[in-house]
Write an enzyme that holds these catalytic residues in place. Structure first.
Site, PDB file in Angstrom:
ATOM      1  N   LYS A  84      41.218  16.704  22.147  1.00 37.69           N
ATOM      2  CA  LYS A  84      39.987  17.057  22.874  1.00 37.69           C
ATOM      3  C   LYS A  84      39.486  15.812  23.591  1.00 37.69           C
ATOM      4  CE  LYS A  84      37.349  20.412  24.053  1.00 37.69           C
ATOM      5  NZ  LYS A  84      37.933  21.507  24.823  1.00 37.69           N
TER       6      LYS A  84
ATOM      7  N   SER B  68      39.609  25.941  27.471  1.00 34.29           N
ATOM      8  CA  SER B  68      38.469  25.789  26.577  1.00 34.29           C
ATOM      9  C   SER B  68      37.560  27.019  26.682  1.00 34.29           C
ATOM     10  CB  SER B  68      37.727  24.484  26.866  1.00 34.29           C
ATOM     11  OG  SER B  68      37.119  23.998  25.692  1.00 34.29           O
TER      12      SER B  68
END
Length: 588
Positions: free
Chosen positions: A191, A386
């Site tokens: 991430k 995402s």
């Protein structure tokens, strides 16, 4: 008294000039709006596609661009939908003999280019020509140009043939100089959206996923160019590695272009193809004009529709604005579609890097409710990562292009401790009282305790658990398997199809066919409608006057500083947990 009369006279003259100018502006507006009348397409015409401008899913025509009005500007965002529709029509239109393609550096993502390219390949089956000319070709521009029958590159021009690259910006050094301390809370080593603010370079995990993503996209690029130009893929890669293509002559030598020539030479070749005398003009017809021409009426039953709802931009809570996906607005639109009995199936067209995790979950719920009444198919465009993937995973099936960027299943939160910045740089300090030990939590004006930080991290962990469990449910795989593909990792469409995050490789047409089949609709028995509907020219005029072209104004006024100011504003607008892919990922 004389001075007073001067002011009165000046005021009257000013008012008179104002009314005169207003009259001509209104005449211009009337002229522009009257251009909505049907256009007659002449015989032996050539469709001119100028793709060197911003391309979005649904464009907005600027009817004032050619009127030289002070507020009009000359920019126009064109729609992928319109481009594809025009190419499809042109292939069947006896008035159109070919396409002239302007594609030096199109303002589109890779999956959008794939959609256009596939449409052009379908057009070539009509045996009509495609010619292109450029003073230079970027890699994106050449991806489309490579399928043309004749490719002209100006003899003094340039051609980019050196592979793809992705570069990130890092702001930690800036924050260090300003005594600003970023506080990062995340789940997943991949991430990497937060790395721009916590590091000065890419982490090994970020480099790994970025290289693998680039390799997948470049492999698709090389394979398609190789097929179009009939040049072995290994040779194309070798030309890039050795920087062998440095000028138009070398591009012609290695058969990447057919001619190192000028525009007038392209025109001469096109006139010969059209059997037009050298002293006659070619009958070009532009995109917006062509779409206003008379075309065969749409087939299908009006009472049997497949709705394509476009979700493009960053995900935010509330109504949102142009260029964002507002959860409230999306929910209202989808609810209307769900309750409309004439709409038998839904395609959710997603082009989003993500954003608010809460807004993503709100929309996921509405998508789930819709799947209980009618089929819902996700069609991924350039990016559906995402929060964008959060939306897709609620659908019955997911369709993506080979070069779609997707995945990035992860959550993060970010705050800034501004205490030292405000004190040391601005001389501002804070003090106060509170009824409870953590009544001012979370705060930007003091260092949070480990206990307070742990609470935020726990919230991020819970958000990640919620995201991954729902993703596993949607993909019909175990949570353990899903999490092995998550941790914020970004995938290409090809990789996502292989690992089970995507069902089918293809474009919007494939998604529409899947939706129609799931609703038991026969080919030619239904119509396709896009939602929300395209703005008309008058609405766009009002939007421009209201300042909705703020990004374009910023770009003109700030130049190279504009992206940095835009990033600063994004940080100000971030609220709560975030489900978004890395900031500023631009693959060129």
């Amino acid at each position: 008294m004389l001075q007073f009369l001067k002011f009165v006279l000046a005021t009257l003259v000013g008012l008179f000039l104002f009314f005169i100018v207003s009259f001509f502006i209104l005449v211009g507006i009337g002229s522009a709006l009257s251009s909505e009348d049907e256009v007659v397409i002449k015989d032996n015409s050539v469709l001119k596609l100028d793709l060197d401008r911003p391309i979005k899913e649904v464009g907005v025509e600027n009817p004032f661009a050619e009127l030289s009005l002070p507020f009009a500007g000359n920019d126009e965002t064109i729609g992928l939908k319109d481009i594809r529709e025009a190419i499809t029509r042109a292939g069947k239109d006896d008035h159109i003999q070919g396409i002239y393609l302007k594609t030096q550096d199109p303002g589109a993502g890779w999956a959008s280019l794939e959609e256009i390219r596939n449409e052009l390949l379908e057009f070539k089956k009509s045996k009509k020509f495609i010619y292109t000319y450029g003073e230079y070709y970027s890699e994106k521009g050449y991806y489309l140009a490579s399928l043309a029958d004749k490719i002209y590159l100006n003899p003094a021009g340039l051609m980019e043939w050196n592979g793809l690259s992705a570069e990130y910006e890092f702001y930690k050094g800036t924050f260090d100089k300003l005594d600003i301390k970023p506080l990062i809370f995340r789940v997943g080593e991949f991430k990497s959206a937060v790395e721009s603010f916590s590091r000065k370079d890419m982490s090994e995990a970020s480099k790994q996923q970025s290289i693998e993503l680039l390799d997948a996209l470049y492999g698709n690029y090389i394979a398609n160019v190789s097929k179009s130009r009939n040049i072995p893929a290994s040779e194309l890669r070798g030309l890039a590695d050795s920087l062998a293509v440095t000028n138009p002559a070398s591009a012609e030598k290695y058969k990447l272009v057919t001619h190192a020539g000028y525009y007038d030479e392209l025109e001469t070749a096109m006139k010969k193809e059209l059997k037009v005398d050298t002293d006659e003009d070619i009958e070009f017809v532009g995109l917006s004009k062509y779409l206003k021409g008379k075309h065969p009426s749409e087939d299908g039953d009006f009472n049997k529709r497949v709705a394509v709802i476009v979700a493009e931009g960053e995900i935010v809570s509330g109504e949102g604005s142009d260029g964002t996906i507002g959860s409230d607005k999306f929910v209202k639109e989808l609810k209307k579609i769900r309750e409309n009995d004439k709409i038998k199936a839904v395609v959710l067209r997603i082009n989003s890097p993500g954003g608010s995790a809460l807004a993503s979950d709100v929309m996921w719920r509405e998508i789930q409710l819709t799947t209980k009444k009618k089929p819902v198919i996700a069609s991924m465009s350039d990016v559906a990562a995402s929060g964008g993937y959060y939306m897709a995973m609620g659908c019955d099936k997911i369709v993506a292009q080979p070069n779609t960027i997707t995945g990035s299943i992860g959550i993060f939160a970010m705050l800034f401790n501004l205490e030292n910045f405000l004190d040391n740089k601005l001389g501002i300090t804070f003090d106060g009282v509170k009824t409870n030990p953590h009544a001012d939590w979370p705060t930007l004006t003091r260092e949070m305790t480990d206990f307070e930080k742990d609470k935020i991290q726990k919230s991020v962990n819970e958000g990640y658990a919620n995201f991954t469990s729902k993703a596993a449910q949607g993909r019909k795989m175990s949570v353990e398997k899903l999490r092995s593909l998550a941790s914020g990792r970004v995938w290409s469409g090809v990789e996502a199809k292989s690992n089970g995050l995507v069902d089918v490789l293809g474009g919007l047409d494939e998604a529409i066919k899947l939706a129609a089949n799931a609703a038991k609709l026969k080919e030619g028995d239904y119509r396709v409608r896009f939602y929300p509907e395209k703005k008309n020219p008058l609405q766009e005029f009002v939007s421009k006057m209201a300042g909705n072209s703020e990004d374009q104004i910023m770009a003109r006024q700030l130049g190279e500083l504009a992206p940095h100011v835009k990033m600063y504003r994004k940080l100000l607008n971030m609220e709560g947990l975030q489900a978004r892919m890395p900031f500023g990922l631009d693959i060129r």
